[in-house]
Design a protein around this motif. Sequence first.
Motif, short mmCIF file in Angstrom:
data_model
loop_
_atom_site.label_atom_id
_atom_site.label_comp_id
_atom_site.label_asym_id
_atom_site.label_seq_id
_atom_site.Cartn_x
_atom_site.Cartn_y
_atom_site.Cartn_z
N TYR B 95 0.85 -1.18 0.00
CA TYR B 95 0.00 0.00 0.00
C TYR B 95 0.89 1.24 0.00
O TYR B 95 1.80 1.35 0.83
N ARG B 103 -2.85 13.53 -5.01
CA ARG B 103 -2.39 12.39 -4.23
C ARG B 103 -2.89 11.09 -4.86
O ARG B 103 -4.02 11.05 -5.33
N THR B 104 -2.06 10.08 -4.84
CA THR B 104 -2.43 8.80 -5.40
C THR B 104 -2.14 7.69 -4.41
O THR B 104 -1.01 7.54 -3.97
N TRP B 105 -3.17 6.96 -4.05
CA TRP B 105 -3.00 5.79 -3.19
C TRP B 105 -3.05 4.56 -4.08
O TRP B 105 -3.95 4.48 -4.95
N THR B 106 -2.16 3.62 -3.90
CA THR B 106 -2.20 2.39 -4.70
C THR B 106 -2.12 1.19 -3.77
O THR B 106 -1.30 1.16 -2.86
N LEU B 107 -2.98 0.23 -4.03
CA LEU B 107 -3.03 -0.97 -3.20
C LEU B 107 -2.99 -2.20 -4.11
O LEU B 107 -3.78 -2.31 -5.05
#
Lengths: 489, 172
Positions: B95, B103-107
């Motif tokens: 994560y 903003r970029t969240w990657t999971l």
Amino acid sequence: MIEAPPVQGRRTSPLIVLVHTVTFRQARSFVPAAIGLAAAVGFNGGTPAVVALAVGATLVSLATAVLSWWRFSYADGPTAVVVTRGVLARSVRTVPNDRIRGVEVEAPVLHQIFGLVRVRIDAAAGAVPGKEEELVVDGVPRAEGDRLRAGLLTRRPVTVPDAAAPPVEQDDVEEEFARFDNRWLLYAPLVGSYLVLPLAAVGALFRLADELPRSLTPQLPGPDAFNLKGLAIFLGVTALVLAVGAVVGAAVVNWGFRLVRRRGSLVAVRGLITRRQTELEIDRIRGVTLAEGLGMRLVQAARVSALVTGLGDAARRGQLLPLGPREEALTLAHRLVEEPGPLLRHPVAARRRRLMRAVGSGVLVTVAGGIATATLGWWWLLAVGVVLTLLAVPLGLGRYASLGHAVGRTSFSVRSGWLAREQAVLQRRAVVGWTVRQSFLQRRAGLATVVACVGAGSGGYAALDMAADEVAGFAVAASGTWAATLTTR
Amino acid sequence: MDPMTRTLSPVRKPAWSLSRSAIWLWITQGIIGSLVVGLAVVAFSLLVPGDEGPLPLLRWAAPVLAVLYVVVAVGVRPFVRYRVHRWEITGDSVYTLTGWLTRTWTLVPVARIQTVDVTRGVLQQLFGLASIAVLTASSQGTVRVPHLEVDVAERVAEDLARRAEQVRDEAT
């Protein structure tokens, strides 16, 4: 890891040499050089020179065709397919059988005359996209083509049967999934990709007309001879030509389209001049897309494509229904992927954002136009700006109306786009990751964009401008418990 | 976490920060960028003769903008980035949170990992840093963790690759 297959390399049919000679398949690359040579030597010998040139070109074509036939061989061993080719530089490509994703058998017109087919073998593309992911065996007899296809697709290691999957073991029972009704060709003039076909043809015609000597061009009346009536007739004829061209183009590509299930695969057959047969493994289908362009929505038409893992050129090969009524398309789509239920609208803030983005450029032009009117007296820029801004309002509203997402028991769906609206219906297992994006303005508006990363199709399908607090719930419901990492430790 | 930030952020923050050396690396990058901008401004004011039209205005604006850029690139951006960038490896997934303004969240779940790459750029080597890229079957589903200490990056990559091997279902 893969032992060299002891299988003898096979050759393609020698008849293919004739086909390639006629079509200049290998000799094509020499054409620019030949033209250069002719120009350098000087070309004023009259008829004998033309004949000599034609004979020479054909001989070169024949020679290259023979050479490449002679140097080409393929072998389908128990573990891998090996294709050896190359006239000067030899290349040997080995594709393990478990990496084969699909086999396509096509028969262009000339091939049909000699009873030959072309077999394309699609290998898994993996994470690295590339054009070189396919093996082509050009010119084997039809029976050999069918043997190759059947052999390659059955020899693959059988994946663990899915308990939920329908029983697919009855041998050679064909079940029809879709059949093209020729009346659906009438949708073609409203579909952008088919309208492009006649445009390209008209463009080629104009280029040809440019090349013709002066004496051969018809004497058209000058522009001053045109009046309003002439213009109307011209526009009417153009529209008619485009419409007819689109229908003809669609007919050539889609004639006799039929989609059947044969054991574990979906087989699509289509084409008027070139018959093309594509085979997709049902077990590798991760979802479908339903495309409805602006024109198609007017007449309730749609197109369905399958999202297949590791399938190259998915836009063409994944097609399950090239064109048809929306109802038919939906039924077909939900036969492969369970319907996730009605789409939920996105929050009002998303509508504001779509509107702002749509009118943005128009407002800029209007402001510039205001300044220009005040300083230079250019009122027309202001008018253009106002018109653009007004036109952008329905565009923004339309784009908002397209947005939607839904989550079902085993599948989920996202939709976006206005000119080309696309709805993706994906299985839960399709998701290989989630990306959540939030720009500064989205953060202020309490929105976020969620992308489901999928190892098929375009690689990711986005739910634009979802309410920020619904994001985590959507991700967990649409994929699995692992997505709970987004909210809890 | 106060209710204000809860409503603004769509998903939670990953737990761990990057290596503190990352700030120095970003500052170095900012300085290099500033040098390029500075050279461009100097070249502009030396080579472009301008006493008419909008040029005098530009002669004033260019250095001001350049100074602004230097302040942001060297004095602000590295620290904001360090505060934003976070990463975490949980029992079943990788994560990350990256970005500056967007903003970029990657999971990505460990079961869907195809390959794990560790790369060390020239500047990274100066600061003893390395980046991890976790690749999946999707071209859009790649997780990148920039600027970790080399030994941490190598340990993490090794661990992820091993676990991916064990739990891999159909990695597509």
